[in-house]
Design a protein around this motif. Structure first.
Motif, PDB file in Angstrom:
ATOM      1  N   GLU A 160       0.742  -1.198   0.186  1.00 44.78           N
ATOM      2  CA  GLU A 160      -0.136   0.022  -0.073  1.00 44.78           C
ATOM      3  C   GLU A 160       0.954   1.223   0.084  1.00 44.78           C
ATOM      4  O   GLU A 160       1.923   1.618   0.594  1.00 44.78           O
ATOM      5  N   ILE A 161       0.429   2.232  -0.686  1.00 46.90           N
ATOM      6  CA  ILE A 161       1.250   3.598  -0.600  1.00 46.90           C
ATOM      7  C   ILE A 161       0.943   4.300   0.378  1.00 46.90           C
ATOM      8  O   ILE A 161      -0.188   4.633   0.844  1.00 46.90           O
ATOM      9  N   PRO A 162       1.756   4.635   1.435  1.00 44.02           N
ATOM     10  CA  PRO A 162       1.747   5.456   2.503  1.00 44.02           C
ATOM     11  C   PRO A 162       1.101   6.566   2.515  1.00 44.02           C
ATOM     12  O   PRO A 162       1.170   7.150   1.576  1.00 44.02           O
ATOM     13  N   LYS A 163       0.352   6.994   3.206  1.00 46.24           N
ATOM     14  CA  LYS A 163      -0.650   8.288   3.368  1.00 46.24           C
ATOM     15  C   LYS A 163       0.291   9.055   4.354  1.00 46.24           C
ATOM     16  O   LYS A 163       0.151   8.833   5.570  1.00 46.24           O
ATOM     17  N   ASP A 164       0.986  10.088   4.050  1.00 51.37           N
ATOM     18  CA  ASP A 164       1.889  10.834   4.949  1.00 51.37           C
ATOM     19  C   ASP A 164       1.950  12.477   4.478  1.00 51.37           C
ATOM     20  O   ASP A 164       2.319  12.757   3.268  1.00 51.37           O
ATOM     21  N   LEU A 165       1.408  13.337   5.020  1.00 52.67           N
ATOM     22  CA  LEU A 165       1.336  14.544   4.654  1.00 52.67           C
ATOM     23  C   LEU A 165       2.742  15.326   4.369  1.00 52.67           C
ATOM     24  O   LEU A 165       2.540  15.894   3.780  1.00 52.67           O
ATOM     25  N   PRO A 168       3.737  14.560   0.277  1.00 52.15           N
ATOM     26  CA  PRO A 168       2.600  14.655  -0.671  1.00 52.15           C
ATOM     27  C   PRO A 168       2.783  14.310  -2.112  1.00 52.15           C
ATOM     28  O   PRO A 168       1.922  14.086  -2.826  1.00 52.15           O
ATOM     29  N   CYS A 170       4.126  11.414  -3.025  1.00 50.33           N
ATOM     30  CA  CYS A 170       4.277   9.932  -3.030  1.00 50.33           C
ATOM     31  C   CYS A 170       3.665   9.312  -4.199  1.00 50.33           C
ATOM     32  O   CYS A 170       3.840   8.515  -4.963  1.00 50.33           O
ATOM     33  N   SER A 171       2.336   9.425  -3.962  1.00 52.57           N
ATOM     34  CA  SER A 171       1.241   8.816  -4.770  1.00 52.57           C
ATOM     35  C   SER A 171       1.600   9.092  -6.263  1.00 52.57           C
ATOM     36  O   SER A 171       1.571   8.172  -7.162  1.00 52.57           O
ATOM     37  N   CYS A 210       8.876   9.148  -0.780  1.00 54.28           N
ATOM     38  CA  CYS A 210       7.790   8.555   0.033  1.00 54.28           C
ATOM     39  C   CYS A 210       8.562   8.562   1.310  1.00 54.28           C
ATOM     40  O   CYS A 210       9.911   8.277   1.626  1.00 54.28           O
TER      41      CYS A 210
END
Length: 792
Positions: A160-165, A168, A170-171, A210
C-alpha cells in the motif's frame, strides 16, 4: 434409498475387485489434498535467492487470501467425504441389514490389512484433524507475516502507498514509476523490478518522495559520519597537477604550458601569502569539471587554439587549477563525461537516478556546459548538492535571470540562467557584477629589474593591434590610416598560406605568436590598440603589465542584450561602455585611454598625446598570483551556501530599545551597523556594512560606486527590515513584502516601502525610475575589490 443400497450391495459383493480401488481413491484424495495444501502454503515461507537484487524479496507462490481459500476448499472436501461415510454407516433399512453386515465385514477386512494399520474412517478423521490444526497454524503465520511485511510482492498490488502529509508527491511518483520505470536502466540498477514494493523502496530509500517503510531494515543504510578535517598546506610543486590535466587536446597542452611558465610566480606568491595568513586552513575535496572542453559539448575551442581562436577561458581555467593546487586542496580534474561519472558515482543509465552514494567532494567548479551535463546525469542529486557548485561565468548572471520562476514570469528567461543558485555561486573573469563572486585570472608579474629594462627599451612609435582574427580588421581602415602616420603598426593575425586581405599592407603581420614571443613584442611596443572585440579578454591586462598604453573604443550607446547580438541571450542586463570596462573604470588614465574611434580629430589628438606619455608597467594586485590566491582562499574558507542561515531579524528583538541597528557616519549620508546592536555570524562581517539609498532610476552598483564603495549582496538580509527605512528617513504609509529584484526599495509615488520576499532575488543590479533602492555597500581592500578590509 433402494437404489443406493443396491449400489452398495454390488460394491461389497465385488469387494475383492471394487473396494480396493475405492480405498485407493479415498487415500488418494487425502494425499492429493495434503500435497495441494503444502504447495499452496509454501509461498508463505518465502526465500531470498542468491541472485536477487539488494532489496527485492521474491514471493514464491500464492498470497494470503488465496491460501485461506485453499484451506476452506480442502476442509469442505473432507467434510463431504465424512458426511457420506457417516450416512453409509447409519443406513437403517431392515431389509438391507445383511448388506450392512457385509459392508461392515468388508470394512473390517480392509481395515486390518497390513496396508491399512488403522480404520479408514479413523484415518480420514485424523487427516481432517491435522488439516484443522494446520489451518490454525497457517492463519497465525499469515497474520504475523502481514504485520511485519505488509505483504511483499507488489506485483499483486499488496504494498500500500503510505499516506503521509510530509510526502505529498508519493502517490504521483508511484504512478510515474509504474508508467516509466523502464525508461532508464538506472532504476533496475537500484533494484526496481516493476512491482509496487520495489517502487516504494526506491522512492523512500534512493529518492525521498515517500516516507521510510516500517517493514524495511532501517539499519541497512547507517548515517555516515563526516570525514575528519585535514589541514591544507601550500604546495610549490605542480608536477602532480600537470599529470592530472592529461593530454590529447591542444587546449590542455596550452593550459599546461601556461602552468609551467607561471610555476615560479605561483610558488613565490604562496610563500608570501603563507607568511601573511599564519593560520590553520581546512583542506577541501574539490572537483574541477571543465564542461566546455568535453567532446559532448562540442569542444570548439581546442581545434582553434593554434588558429587564432579565443584563449581567455583556457587562461582562466589554467589559473584556477593552479590556484586550487597551490593552496593545498585535494583536486580532481574532469574533461569528459566518463571522468565525471567516475568521480561522482553516477549510476549506469540515462541520468534519471541520484548518485550511488554521498557526494565525494566539498566543492565542484564547472561552467554552464558542465552544469547542464550534471543536470542530465546526476538526477535529483543535483538539487540536493547544488550548494557545493561554483560556476565559472565570464560575463556574469544577475539574480533576475537566475531565479527560474521570476525569470519566466517577468521576461528574464534566457538560454543560460534559471538555475536557482545563490548569486555568488557564479564566478566571473572581472569584477563587473557584484551579485556574483569575482574569480579572475593572473597576468605575469615583472620584477623591478625587468620593469627598468622594459622602460629603457620601449620603442616610442610602435603599436600592436589587438585582433588575431582577420575578420576583426574589416572596416577599420580609417583610424588605422591615422595611426600609421605616427606609428609602426604590428599585427598577430593568424593565416595559413597567404596574407589576409583584410590586413592593410602597411601593417607588419607576425602571424599567430606563441605566448612568450607575444610578451616580447608587447615589451617593445608603446601602444596596444583594441578594435572593440573581443570583450573583456586577458590581453589588455597583459599589455598594460608589460608597459603598454591600452587605447580602446568607447561604445555610445553602451552595448547590452537590448541592442547587441553578442550579449543577446546572456543572463545579464549589464551595459558595456567600452571594449574593456574593467580597464576603463579600475585602471584608467594614463594606462588606459577610452575614446570615440569614429571621431577622427579626437583619435588623431589622442595618438599625439600618447607619443608624449611615458608609463611604467602596471598590474593590479588582484590579477597577481598572490592576489588570486588570497581571494580564492577567502572564498573557500568563508563562503557557505549549504548551511542554513541564522534567522534575521531574531525573534523578540526590540530595536527601539537599542536605538536601531544603524548609525550615521560623520559628515556622510551613509549609515553603518551600530556597535551596540546584536552581532550575527556573517561573511563579510557586519563591521563592513554601509547602508545608503539610491537615487530614483539608479542601481545599487552605481549608488555604492558614487561613495567609493562596493555593493555587497551577502549583507542584503540585514537591511531588509522596516528599521532600515526609518534610519534612512523614509516615511512608509504601507509596508509590503513581494518577489521583486529591485526590493527592498521605497516608492515615492505611493509612499510605500517594499521588502524582498525571496532571498535569491537580492540584487545589486537593476534600477527603475519608480524606486529608490536600499543598498548594502561595503569597503574593500586596496587592489582587491572582492574582499572587505576585515574579510581576511
Amino acid at each position: 434409498m433402494t437404489a443406493a443400497a443396491g449400489e452398495l450391495s454390488t460394491m461389497v459383493r465385488r469387494c475383492p475387485v471394487t473396494f480396493k480401488p475405492f480405498r485407493i481413491f479415498v487415500a488418494g484424495v487425502g494425499f492429493f489434498s495434503l500435497c495441494f495444501l503444502m504447495t499452496s502454503l509454501g509461498g508463505q515461507f518465502t526465500t531470498k535467492r542468491p541472485g536477487d537484487l539488494p532489496f527485492t524479496t521474491r514471493a514464491e507462490v500464492l498470497g494470503g487470501q488465496e491460501s485461506r481459500g485453499v484451506l476452506r476448499k480442502i476442509s469442505d472436501m473432507l467434510e463431504m467425504i465424512m458426511k457420506r461415510m457417516d450416512a453409509l454407516s447409519k443406513l437403517g433399512n431392515t431389509t438391507d441389514t445383511h448388506r450392512l453386515d457385509e459392508l461392515s465385514s468388508a470394512l473390517d477386512r480392509c481395515s486390518t490389512t497390513p496396508a491399512a494399520p488403522m480404520g479408514l474412517v479413523e484415518r480420514i478423521q485424523a487427516i481432517a484433524q491435522n488439516m484443522s490444526d494446520m489451518a490454525v497454524r497457517v492463519e497465525q503465520i499469515l497474520q504475523r507475516s502481514m504485520a511485519n511485511n505488509r505483504v511483499r510482492d507488489g506485483a499483486f498490488g499488496f504494498c500500500e502507498i503510505p499516506k503521509d502529509l510530509r510526502y505529498p508527491d508519493c502517490s504521483s511518483k508511484m504512478d510515474w514509476m509504474r508508467a516509466r520505470w523502464t525508461s532508464d536502466p538506472c532504476y533496475a540498477f537500484y533494484g526496481v523490478d516493476g512491482s509496487d514494493c520495489s517502487f516504494l523502496i526506491y522512492l523512500s530509500e534512493v529518492e525521498w518522495f515517500c516516507p521510510p517503510l516500517v517493514w524495511r531494515n532501517q539499519t541497512a543504510t547507517p548515517t555516515l559520519k563526516p570525514l575528519p578535517k585535514k589541514q591544507a598546506a601550500f604546495q610549490s610543486d605542480i608536477g602532480t597537477l600537470l599529470e592530472q590535466v592529461g593530454t590529447g587536446k591542444e587546449s590542455l597542452s596550452f593550459m599546461k604550458r601556461r602552468m609551467r611558465r607561471l610555476a615560479a610566480q605561483w610558488a613565490s606568491a604562496a610563500r608570501r601569502l603563507d607568511d601573511k595568513l599564519r593560520r590553520w586552513r581546512e583542506q577541501k575535496r574539490i572537483l574541477v569539471h571543465v564542461g566546455f572542453l568535453t567532446e559532448e559539448s562540442g569542444d570548439v575551442f581546442s581545434p582553434k587554439v593554434l588558429k587564432g581562436g579565443p584563449l581567455g577561458e583556457m587562461v582562466q581555467w589554467a589559473d584556477i587549477l593552479a590556484a586550487l593546487h597551490v593552496l593545498g586542496h585535494d583536486v580532481k580534474i574532469s574533461v569528459s563525461l566518463k571522468e565525471l561519472h567516475g568521480f561522482l558515482g553516477v549510476p549506469p543509465g540515462r541520468g534519471s537516478c541520484p548518485l550511488t552514494g554521498p557526494l565525494p567532494f566539498d566543492l565542484i567548479y564547472t561552467d554552464y556546459h558542465g552544469l547542464q551535463q550534471m543536470k542530465q546525469h546526476m538526477g535529483l542529486s543535483l538539487r540536493k548538492h547544488k550548494c557545493h557548485i561554483r560556476v565559472i561565468d565570464t560575463f556574469g548572471t544577475e539574480p533576475a535571470y537566475n531565479h527560474e520562476e521570476y525569470a519566466t514570469r517577468h521576461g528574464y528567461r534566457t538560454n543560460w540562467g534559471y538555475w536557482n543558485l545563490h548569486g555568488q555561486q557564479y564566478m566571473t573573469m572581472f569584477p563587473h557584477t557584484p551579485d556574483n563572486s569575482f574569480m579572475g585570472f593572473v597576468a605575469e608579474e615583472l620584477n623591478e629589474t625587468e620593469k627598468l629594462f622594459i622602460q629603457r627599451n620601449k620603442v616610442n612609435n610602435m603599436a600592436v593591434v589587438y585582433g588575431k582574427d582577420a575578420s576583426m580588421w574589416k572596416g577599420k581602415e580609417n583610424f588605422l590610416a591615422i595611426l600609421n602616420r605616427y606609428m609602426e603598426i604590428h599585427g598577430t593575425v593568424y593565416y595559413e598560406t597567404q596574407r589576409p586581405p583584410e590586413v592593410p599592407a602597411f601593417v607588419k603581420n607576425h602571424g599567430l605568436l606563441p605566448q612568450q614571443e607575444l610578451q616580447q613584442l608587447l615589451r617593445k611596443a608603446k601602444l596596444f590598440v583594441g578594435f572593440g572585440f573581443p570583450y573583456e579578454g586577458p590581453a589588455p591586462l597583459e599589455a598594460i603589465a608589460n608597459g603598454c598604453i591600452f587605447l580602446q573604443p568607447k561604445f555610445n550607446p553602451p552595448h547590452s542584450s537590448l541592442n547587441h547580438d553578442f550579449f543577446r541571450g546572456k543572463p545579464t542586463s549589464r551595459k558595456v561602455s567600452s571594449q574593456h570596462p574593467y580597464a576603463e573604470q579600475h585602471i584608467g588614465r594614463p594606462h588606459v585611454i577610452t575614446i570615440d574611434f569614429n571621431n577622427s580629430e579626437e583619435f588623431d589628438a589622442t595618438i599625439r598625446e600618447i607619443m608624449r606619455i611615458d608609463v611604467e608597467p602596471f598590474l593590479p594586485y588582484e590579477y597577481t598570483c598572490e592576489g588570486m590566491l588570497e581571494r580564492v582562499h577567502a572564498y573557500i574558507q568563508n563562503q557557505d551556501f549549504c548551511s542554513p542561515e541564522v534567522p534575521f531579524p531574531p525573534v523578540n528583538t526590540s530595536w527601539a530599545l537599542l536605538g536601531g541597528p544603524f548609525i550615521p557616519l560623520t559628515d556622510s549620508r551613509v549609515l553603518s551597523w551600530a556597535s551596540n546592536a546584536s552581532s550575527f555570524p556573517s561573511w563579510p562581517p557586519l563591521s563592513a556594512l554601509r547602508l545608503l539609498s539610491s537615487l530614483q532610476g539608479q542601481s545599487c552598483v552605481e549608488a555604492c560606486q558614487t561613495e567609493g564603495l562596493i555593493c555587497e549582496p551577502a549583507l542584503y538580509r540585514f537591511i531588509n527590515i522596516k528599521e532600515a527605512f526609518s534610519a534612512l528617513e523614509f516615511q512608509c504609509e504601507g509596508l509590503e513584502s513581494e518577489m521583486n529584484h529591485l526590493l527592498p526599495a521605497f516608492s515615492a509615488e505611493h509612499a510605500e516601502c517594499g521588502l524582498q520576499h525571496d532571498p535569491l532575488l537580492f540584487s545589486c543590479a537593476g534600477s527603475s525610475p519608480k524606486y529608490q533602492r536600499l543598498c548594502p555597500c561595503r569597503d574593500y581592500r586596496k587592489g582587491q575589490v572582492a574582499l572587505c578590509r576585515d574579510c581576511l
